[in-house]
Design an enzyme around this catalytic site. Structure first.
Site, PDB file in Angstrom:
ATOM      1  N   CYS A 185     -12.840   9.080  40.306  1.00 27.96           N
ATOM      2  CA  CYS A 185     -12.806   9.347  41.750  1.00 27.96           C
ATOM      3  C   CYS A 185     -13.099  10.801  42.107  1.00 27.96           C
ATOM      4  O   CYS A 185     -13.211  11.132  43.283  1.00 27.96           O
ATOM      5  CB  CYS A 185     -11.450   8.930  42.316  1.00 27.96           C
ATOM      6  SG  CYS A 185     -10.108  10.011  41.773  1.00 27.96           S
ATOM      7  N   CYS A 188     -11.537  14.032  37.952  1.00 28.25           N
ATOM      8  CA  CYS A 188     -11.417  12.657  37.472  1.00 28.25           C
ATOM      9  C   CYS A 188     -12.795  12.001  37.356  1.00 28.25           C
ATOM     10  O   CYS A 188     -13.583  12.048  38.298  1.00 28.25           O
ATOM     11  CB  CYS A 188     -10.528  11.856  38.415  1.00 28.25           C
ATOM     12  SG  CYS A 188     -10.523  10.106  38.015  1.00 28.25           S
ATOM     13  N   ASP A 204       0.852  -1.188   0.000  1.00 26.29           N
ATOM     14  CA  ASP A 204       0.000   0.000   0.000  1.00 26.29           C
ATOM     15  C   ASP A 204       0.886   1.236   0.000  1.00 26.29           C
ATOM     16  O   ASP A 204       1.193   1.801   1.039  1.00 26.29           O
ATOM     17  CB  ASP A 204      -0.905  -0.018   1.229  1.00 26.29           C
ATOM     18  CG  ASP A 204      -2.079   0.925   1.067  1.00 26.29           C
ATOM     19  OD1 ASP A 204      -2.229   1.472  -0.049  1.00 26.29           O
ATOM     20  OD2 ASP A 204      -2.819   1.116   2.031  1.00 26.29           O
ATOM     21  N   CYS A 241      -4.985  12.014  36.660  1.00 24.83           N
ATOM     22  CA  CYS A 241      -5.608  11.996  37.978  1.00 24.83           C
ATOM     23  C   CYS A 241      -4.481  11.745  38.976  1.00 24.83           C
ATOM     24  O   CYS A 241      -3.808  10.720  38.900  1.00 24.83           O
ATOM     25  CB  CYS A 241      -6.653  10.892  38.053  1.00 24.83           C
ATOM     26  SG  CYS A 241      -7.239  10.666  39.739  1.00 24.83           S
ATOM     27  N   TYR A 266       8.003  -5.243  -8.291  1.00 28.22           N
ATOM     28  CA  TYR A 266       7.147  -6.403  -8.555  1.00 28.22           C
ATOM     29  C   TYR A 266       6.953  -6.719 -10.031  1.00 28.22           C
ATOM     30  O   TYR A 266       6.214  -7.641 -10.373  1.00 28.22           O
ATOM     31  CB  TYR A 266       5.787  -6.225  -7.885  1.00 28.22           C
ATOM     32  CG  TYR A 266       5.093  -4.930  -8.261  1.00 28.22           C
ATOM     33  CD1 TYR A 266       4.572  -4.745  -9.532  1.00 28.22           C
ATOM     34  CD2 TYR A 266       4.971  -3.904  -7.334  1.00 28.22           C
ATOM     35  CE1 TYR A 266       3.951  -3.569  -9.878  1.00 28.22           C
ATOM     36  CE2 TYR A 266       4.344  -2.721  -7.665  1.00 28.22           C
ATOM     37  CZ  TYR A 266       3.840  -2.554  -8.944  1.00 28.22           C
ATOM     38  OH  TYR A 266       3.235  -1.388  -9.276  1.00 28.22           O
ATOM     39  N   LYS A 318      -8.203  -8.279  -2.099  1.00 29.73           N
ATOM     40  CA  LYS A 318      -8.032  -7.288  -1.039  1.00 29.73           C
ATOM     41  C   LYS A 318      -8.308  -7.884   0.348  1.00 29.73           C
ATOM     42  O   LYS A 318      -9.070  -8.832   0.477  1.00 29.73           O
ATOM     43  CB  LYS A 318      -8.989  -6.099  -1.269  1.00 29.73           C
ATOM     44  CG  LYS A 318      -8.762  -5.349  -2.563  1.00 29.73           C
ATOM     45  CD  LYS A 318      -7.447  -4.618  -2.628  1.00 29.73           C
ATOM     46  CE  LYS A 318      -7.508  -3.189  -2.158  1.00 29.73           C
ATOM     47  NZ  LYS A 318      -8.323  -2.262  -2.914  1.00 29.73           N
TER      48      LYS A 318
HETATM   49  S1  IVH Z   1       1.110  -5.668 -10.409  1.00 26.25           S
HETATM   50  C1  IVH Z   1      -0.532  -5.086 -14.446  1.00 26.25           C
HETATM   51  N1  IVH Z   1       2.002  -6.308  -8.014  1.00 26.25           N
HETATM   52  O1  IVH Z   1      -1.321  -2.055  -6.941  1.00 26.25           O
HETATM   53  C2  IVH Z   1      -0.190  -5.334 -13.051  1.00 26.25           C
HETATM   54  N2  IVH Z   1       0.881  -4.260  -8.287  1.00 26.25           N
HETATM   55  O2  IVH Z   1      -3.970  -1.622  -8.782  1.00 26.25           O
HETATM   56  C3  IVH Z   1       0.005  -4.107 -12.323  1.00 26.25           C
HETATM   57  N3  IVH Z   1       0.732  -2.933  -6.229  1.00 26.25           N
HETATM   58  O3  IVH Z   1      -0.721   0.805  -8.372  1.00 26.25           O
HETATM   59  C4  IVH Z   1       0.384  -4.172 -10.952  1.00 26.25           C
HETATM   60  N4  IVH Z   1       1.802  -4.334  -4.928  1.00 26.25           N
HETATM   61  O4  IVH Z   1       1.427  -0.174  -7.630  1.00 26.25           O
HETATM   62  C5  IVH Z   1       1.361  -5.406  -8.762  1.00 26.25           C
HETATM   63  N5  IVH Z   1       2.863  -6.976  -5.972  1.00 26.25           N
HETATM   64  C6  IVH Z   1       2.224  -6.079  -6.715  1.00 26.25           C
HETATM   65  C7  IVH Z   1       1.753  -4.873  -6.169  1.00 26.25           C
HETATM   66  C8  IVH Z   1       1.069  -3.994  -7.000  1.00 26.25           C
HETATM   67  C9  IVH Z   1       1.191  -3.157  -5.004  1.00 26.25           C
HETATM   68  C10 IVH Z   1      -0.006  -1.733  -6.660  1.00 26.25           C
HETATM   69  C11 IVH Z   1       0.502  -1.160  -7.918  1.00 26.25           C
HETATM   70  C12 IVH Z   1      -0.675  -0.548  -8.591  1.00 26.25           C
HETATM   71  C13 IVH Z   1      -1.825  -1.166  -7.878  1.00 26.25           C
HETATM   72  C14 IVH Z   1      -2.648  -1.945  -8.868  1.00 26.25           C
END
Ligand code: IVH
Length: 675
Positions: free
Chosen positions: A415, A412, A120, A430, A230, A318
């Site tokens: 008390c 308080c 995040d 207190c 990633y 999520k």
């Molecule tokens: S892959 C086409 N892997 O999530 C694939 N995204 O809605 C694109 N994010 O803003 C993303 N961790 O920055 C991928 N392990 C992860 C991720 C990741 C966080 C974020 C990414 C993007 C959002 C995708």
């Protein structure tokens, strides 16, 4: 097909609202709604547009990946668009994703997926030319981002030069990753900002975003940012065959990749890992909001391709929201172990971070003033891990004028002692050293085995209840709710339910237990039993005069005085009323079962006049008691006849209860039998 008027109207309203929140989120870095609420709006709009495709216009938020880049930084086009991900919230939705993938690929065996924590933070692209970091940008609208190279160069975990020990770097490498701030760093940064009189960031994501979009890279350099990579965009002279190979190769080049990423076979294993990650989430020192599931084989990814804004080969599963919106119904005060008096928001119960919560800490008076939080406000609350949730900010635009500001009381809430505040501290305390411990002790006594006998309400839980401000008066335990208990550390739904059940069941008790539970000074179990028998109702006991009480054998002037004083005190009378209103009721006291001698140890000294020593001892044993020959700490009563010996002195020293022969006979119940 005609589009109904209310649908068109709803679509227009949704677009307007989403655009507004996009602007707040992307341009101002100051969202007003939680990601989940935003997702819900997008979900609804996408659903409607799918059902009525003729309503889709090019400017709908569904047709765009993000918001336009801010004009502060030079625009950078992405050679391959930085796509977004479709969200899934349930196992079912993830199973459907897997089915879609298989249907599309016309295969029916288990697919291999990579599963990765969804960071995040803020998506960025890093460009390496011949192994040198040459440019970094934000995602922007997915097609064009902002050039933030200078700022990214200050992020320590971004290598300025790739490691080429095992594998040569390609001519051009586009790396994608998420920049984030660790929780501890975020908190330290906010503390510093508060000290400097600056507004704190709402969450680590905003702190990371704000830091990356500083015009002065010197400021960014002061901010402890980190990155997990990633994926890749364009990569010259290298073909990857799997996503897993991508991750490992990035690692080899010296880029940071989340160590919790792995590959699994089949969607069930992916779902299992999601549960594991969710359980791990509170222990991570950075925030993740879900798990990304990606088809591992790049060839399969390519066959699947992408829709307008997201690939078909990946989904973001999520987690439960860690942040949400609710309303403050009241602000109460809790008193802690150190006497710190903390304002606590009582809120409309909402689900956040996987549990229903109804309380959040507001820290202190200054904080409430600084955030301008009022009773009746709509607020954003956050729950990280298993700690008690906190109020991040109030949504001032939702006020209707009925909101009331909070004022710290002067005394308080437990008390009544006047509160004090050190000039260098924000908290009021207190100063009465007895205040918190006394209430905890009182509550523990009330719930104890020989009092109300409430299972699961021992010293630890009593402390938690008082610290959280849930109990300021014994009667408060009868208005505890499931969500109250579940907001406490170490309380799961089951233990919370068990405690509530025990509190409820034990409302039906004996008068003797209840009198003892009240914790009146000098009134032990034995005396409570005597009083219950003598008066038969709490009402009558509360009206008893000192003289009347003193006439009861076994009740000395101290006990009598203490009873009268207890029932005279207005606070106690109110508490008693509340306890009775809560539904405490009494069954007949069964004397056989609860002889006051049961389990007690007695010692005799001096000569008895109406019975022999042997008779007396037999009676004690018959009533479940023990007779000892010497006075020690374990002795409950010393029965004193004529010409007592040294035992009397010793018993007095140890504070052991002394009974006259008459009082002893009263206690055995023989007096009633013979009269
Ligand atoms: S892959 C086409 N892997 O999530 C694939 N995204 O809605 C694109 N994010 O803003 C993303 N961790 O920055 C991928 N392990 C992860 C991720 C990741 C966080 C974020 C990414 C993007 C959002 C995708």
């Amino acid at each position: 097909m005609d589009v109904p008027k209310d649908v068109t109207e709803r679509i227009l309203k949704l677009r307007k609202e989403i655009n507004y929140h996009n602007y707040l989120y992307y341009v101002l870095d100051s969202p007003e709604i939680s990601d989940e609420e935003y997702d819900a709006l997008m979900h609804e709009l996408r659903d409607l547009e799918e059902r009525y495709p003729e309503t889709v216009t090019p400017d709908s938020p569904t047709q765009r990946i993000g918001a336009p880049p801010s004009e502060k930084f030079a625009p950078v086009p992405h050679s391959i668009p930085m796509l977004s991900l479709d969200d899934a919230f349930t196992d079912q939705e993830v199973l459907e994703f897997d089915l879609r993938v298989k249907r599309f690929l016309r295969i029916n065996h288990d697919i291999e997926y990579t599963v990765e924590p969804k960071m995040d933070g803020l998506a960025v692209e890093l460009i390496y030319e011949k192994g040198m970091f040459t440019m970094g940008s934000t995602r922007g609208d997915g097609y064009t981002g902002e050039n933030i190279t200078a700022n990214l160069r200050t992020v320590r975990s971004i290598p300025l030069r790739l490691i080429e020990r095992k594998l040569k770097a390609p001519e051009r490498l586009e790396v994608r990753g998420e920049v984030f701030m660790r929780r501890a760093d975020f908190e330290a940064l906010n503390r510093k900002r508060t000290e400097q009189g600056l507004a704190p960031f709402a969450n680590p994501r905003n702190a990371a975003a704000g830091s990356l979009r500083q015009l002065d890279p010197g400021v960014t350099a002061q901010r402890p940012l980190d990155i997990f990579c990633y994926g890749v965009g364009l990569v010259s002279d290298k073909k990857f065959s799997t996503q897993w190979e991508v991750l490992n190769t990035l690692r080899q080049w010296g880029l940071r990749v989340n160590p919790l990423a792995k590959t699994v076979k089949g969607i069930k294993a992916a779902i299992d890992y999601h549960k594991k990650l969710e359980a791990k989430r509170p222990d991570l020192d950075y925030e993740i909001d879900g798990m990304v599931i990606k088809v591992n084989r790049i060839a399969l990814q390519e066959s699947l391709g992408a829709k307008a804004r997201s690939p078909r080969w990946a989904v973001a599963y999520k987690f439960e929201a860690a942040q949400t919106v609710t309303r403050i119904l009241d602000i109460l005060l809790s008193v802690g172990r150190t006497g710190a008096v903390t304002p606590v928001a009582v809120m409309e119960p909402v689900r956040v971070g996987g549990v229903v919560v109804s309380r959040a800490t507001l820290h202190n008076e200054d904080e409430i003033r600084r955030k301008d939080i009022r009773i009746g406000d709509w607020v954003i609350i956050r729950r990280a891990g298993d700690v008690i949730p906190e109020v991040i900010k109030s949504l001032k635009e939702r006020r209707n004028g009925s909101e009331r500001p909070f004022h710290m009381p002067e005394t308080c809430p437990i008390c009544g002692t006047r509160l004090v505040k050190r000039p260098e501290e924000a908290v009021w305390r207190c100063p009465n050293p007895d205040c918190f411990p006394r209430l905890v002790k009182h509550l523990t006594h009330f719930a104890g085995k020989t009092a109300m006998d409430i299972d699961g309400l021992g010293h630890k839980v009593a402390e938690q209840l008082v610290t959280a401000g849930l109990v300021r008066n014994l009667a408060d335990i009868y208005s505890l709710k499931l969500s109250d208990l579940m907001s406490l550390e170490r309380f799961a739904e089951k233990s919370a339910r068990n405690l509530l059940q025990s509190i409820e069941q034990k409302k039906h008790t004996t008068l003797a237990r209840f009198i003892y539970a009240l914790g009146i000074r000098h009134i032990g179990e034995v005396t409570a039993q005597l009083l219950a028998e003598r008066f038969g109702s709490i009402q009558r006991l509360s009206e008893a005069s000192r003289r009347e009480l003193e006439q009861i054998p076994g009740i000395g002037p101290e006990a009598a005085g203490s009873i009268v004083a207890f029932f005279q005190e207005e606070k106690n009378r109110r508490m008693l009323q509340r306890l009775l209103d809560a539904g405490i009721s009494f069954r007949e006291t069964t004397r056989e079962k609860t002889s006051p001698l049961d389990g007690r140890t007695l010692v005799f000294t001096g000569a008895l006049s109406s019975i022999t020593r042997k008779q007396a001892k037999d009676i004690v044993r018959e009533k479940g008691g023990r007779v000892a020959s010497t006075v020690g700490k374990r002795v409950d009563y010393l029965v004193v006849g004529e010409n007592p010996g040294s035992k009397l002195e010793k018993a007095k020293k140890l504070g052991i209860k002394i009974l006259t022969e008459r009082e002893f006979i009263e206690l055995t119940g023989m007096a009633h039998n013979s009269s």
